[in-house]
Enzyme design. Sequence first.
Site, PDB file in Angstrom:
ATOM      1  CD  GLU A 421      -3.071  -1.170   2.012  1.00 50.59           C
ATOM      2  OE1 GLU A 421      -2.835  -1.003   3.200  1.00 50.59           O
ATOM      3  OE2 GLU A 421      -4.203  -1.328   1.548  1.00 50.59           O
ATOM      4  CD  GLU A 499      -3.852  -7.187   3.136  1.00 47.42           C
ATOM      5  OE1 GLU A 499      -4.862  -6.630   3.625  1.00 47.42           O
ATOM      6  OE2 GLU A 499      -2.722  -6.681   3.154  1.00 47.42           O
TER       7      GLU A 499
HETATM    8  C1  GAL Z   1      -5.129  -3.878   4.209  1.00 49.37           C
HETATM    9  C2  GAL Z   1      -3.742  -3.695   4.755  1.00 49.37           C
HETATM   10  C3  GAL Z   1      -3.532  -4.465   6.029  1.00 49.37           C
HETATM   11  C4  GAL Z   1      -4.670  -4.226   6.968  1.00 49.37           C
HETATM   12  C5  GAL Z   1      -5.952  -4.618   6.322  1.00 49.37           C
HETATM   13  C6  GAL Z   1      -7.162  -4.315   7.166  1.00 49.37           C
HETATM   14  O1  GAL Z   1      -5.448  -2.816   3.395  1.00 49.37           O
HETATM   15  O2  GAL Z   1      -2.770  -4.080   3.832  1.00 49.37           O
HETATM   16  O3  GAL Z   1      -2.322  -4.050   6.599  1.00 49.37           O
HETATM   17  O4  GAL Z   1      -4.719  -2.879   7.285  1.00 49.37           O
HETATM   18  O5  GAL Z   1      -6.132  -3.869   5.150  1.00 49.37           O
HETATM   19  O6  GAL Z   1      -7.085  -4.777   8.445  1.00 49.37           O
END
Ligand code: GAL
Length: 984
Positions: A421, A499
């Site tokens: 990010e 993710e």
């Molecule tokens: C993503 C980020 C993580 C965490 C997650 C939400 O955008 O990469 O570090 O923040 O969202 O918990």
Amino acid sequence: MTEDNDRYWESLAPGAGRRAPRADARTDARTLSLNGTWRFRLCADARGTGSAFLAHGFDDTAWDEIAVPSHWVLERVTTPGAAGPASLRGTADGPLYTNTAFPVPIDPPRVPTENPTGDYRLVFDAPDDWGRSVLRFQGVDSAAKVWLNGEELGWSTGSRLPVEFDAPVRPGRNVLAVRVHRWSAGTYLEDQDMWWLPGIFRDVEVIERPDGAVDDHHVHADYDPATGMGTLRVDADVPGLVEIPELGLRLEAGEEARIAVEPWSAETPRLYRGTLTSRGESIVLAVGFRRVEIQGGVLEVNGAPVFFRGVNRHEHHWDTGRTLDRETMVADVVAMKRHNINAVRTSHYPPHPEFLRLCDEYGLWVVEECDLETHGFIYAGWDGNPASDPRWAAAMLDRVRRMVERDKNRPSVVVWSLANESWVGDNFATLEEWVRRRDPSRPILYERDPSYRNSDFYSLMYPDLERLDAIGRREEDRPEGIDDSADARRRGLPFLLVEYAHAMGNGPGSLADYHAVMRNHERICGGFVWEWIDHGFRQVDAADREFVMHGGDVDYRPNGGRYCLDGLLFADRTPSPALAELAAVLQPLEFEHGAMGLTVRNARDHADTADLSLRWRLELDGRTLDTGSLDLPVLGPRDEAVLPLPTSAGEDPGEWWVTVEAVLRDGALWAPAGHVVARHQVLLADVPRRQRSSRVLPPSVPLSGGDIELGPGRFDSATGRLISLGGIPVDGPLLDLYRAPTENDRGQGGRNNLAAVWSAVGLDRMLHRTDAVEVAGDALVVRSRVAAATHPHAAGVQYRWSADDDALRLDVTVDFLGPWTDTPYQQRDIAVPRLGLRLGLPGDYGGLAWFGRGPDESYRDSRSAALVGRYEAAIDDLQVGYPVPQENGNHMDTRWLEITGAPGLPRLRVEGLPRFDFTARRWTSEDLERARHPHDLRDTGRVWVNLDHAQAGLGSASVGPALPERYRIPRRRTAWSLRFVTTL
Ligand code: GAL
């Protein structure tokens, strides 16, 4: 200004005086661990204590003691200006949690004058014959300057990366002085969603460098899947001998050998141990032969497509933060392996090197991510983002180099991730080019640039299922601002779901759905659940009660609040129900029952099934009648076989289930023999029960306002409410449409906030009004209107009670009346979280037995781990202690539930006609919602049981898409029935 007015901590340069980064290795060179108790003084700004502490003669006896490695904000040390010991309780310099926001004003590379600075001092002795050496810090957060015996060695930023200095260690007494700043220019590159935890938090060592010692070595260990041959070459900066006894190999460094080998994969972590011996030292080699390639838009390892069943792992311990001992790392790896996880993304920084050694040894694919995130620039519209500012290129490259150089020899590392990010910028091209030149053997990932020009993968976070499916087909929408050729290139890339499934609080839902979509498309090389562990800290409140502290427990702004609690493990490393669900979804054997028998598919990419055996059990209504084993042929990767079912149903009435389990034949490094890796259930038959003939009883009609009696039930004639059941005083059952919102019910920011909608329409404060109590033939019919203050809408409920000899039957019908809208939301279609009944029982009840899904909780979008069976549990053991109290402990598909109390009390049995969901607890949903921490929950003296037609799914909306429609409870006319039996 003092002598430190060169303001190195605010420099765009990443450091000075450091040695070139090199491979992590175990060596026989003499090493002094400097871990232990150091002297420490915390100061309010970057000047620290000045320069006196560098001197040999400095008297530090008045200084505090601190453990190294540790984070000073988690240690009880004296804070200047603060009375008494600092603790985790939000003192001026405690642990701080922000999600995306910077804890400093955005003015790179400057940081505030208030910059807590820790001066560390260690006196250590080196043996008399000690020679040239290197001083290594495995991790210091966030900037450190180092002096040895009064001489400045240099300084560095890059918290989660090693740094080495040439260190003129003397035989005898040495004084090491380190000044560590909490904030630095590096802070702008380290805005990961996590606690800000300063200090020397990883090991410190002095390593002797005899003449001819190896500075750096690079293991090239390729595997050719076409020939089964491995190629090994170990490059080193000095002459050396490579020996791999098991392969009979003796080579010069730099010389290449071709030899037949078994390849390394996460499923078959075949390591060949050996040494690289130079004139000065001998280095341990753990060689894994493997080849990572992208072929036709598909990621392959050793010639086979590979599928990551992954999790995102931060380093966290609830007492020590990112200081982890080896035992904790082993615990993580073992727990991952036991839960069918085969891949880790080291979000969002290189972990302690020992963790990667464990991944090599136990077998986990690693996407190693660099310590680089500039997320907070989003609050400046990405103005000044380091990624697009050439002045930051050196610092960014420094980080990537230190990662790649340290871990280039790890077979488990199969992908380099440049950053998390950090939006877009040309500096990523610089990083990419450098990595490609230095290590062409691994693909590169960068998720955030929509052109994906510096990435070998297309990648996203938290897409919904439809979008993911389109991506699998390569039919996704084109990202904005991307031209045809860039888009064509991007569309040709494999997709890695970096993710998904935000495991915050109760949830995530849809793990099985995501897995199914991903498995359906070869383009998708798997995904990584967010995230492995809750970053909560063990803390005690003023009344000395232990609780798990999150960001919101610290009085500080900006504050990421509870978003640090989003793991599959609770902060104390107990698995949450979500981890069991994930294990069930990711199981490496897939089963399907059809007319031909039971199809068993080996879902692994590299290993056959020789390590597994199958066993089964036959159950009638959850009681085991027979068990046995089933021959599992050795299935190659992605192969399948059809097996005959080992048993069949009998004629007795009831549900005949066979449960097949795949277990480890022998013990593995990570689990004992018999460990269950996969399970499957088949309903063989549901043999109908003969209808009992029973005597239907009519209700007694009281003459003057007394109670109404109907079979074992006694009702209040004015309200129509059941007041006693077989002699048990009860509250309700009454319609219940609400649940204590989960984190996912609250959505993200204003988005998908179902809980706010529920509250706006009054679901959290419904009032019950009885409109009619009528005797209609053999039944007692009670009509009621359930509605909230302020609103015209309501639920109309009809409770129709009837009785036979020993049982009371309830038929419930619910209608939704009125518009069900509320001005802020104007949602035409408000779904309810629950459609059910709440029943209160005396607090002497506490034991449960049931036939249905269990033993742990299940929800409509999270029930793969909960098999149908017969279970027993105490009510108190069915509570899932989410650190922020919320709905938990639902059990779906319950056929019957028995509730028992103290000896002598009647037993209550509830039968579904055919099924219901239940939860049971000693507090209400309202209590759950109000509690801030688990210890706020008090026994109300009653047991509250929900007997529900349905409860909404969990979803993953705390970060991610809205709860899919099919997991909501539509607001439409619904009827369901239950039977209540009491026995003594
Ligand atoms: C993503 C980020 C993580 C965490 C997650 C939400 O955008 O990469 O570090 O923040 O969202 O918990």
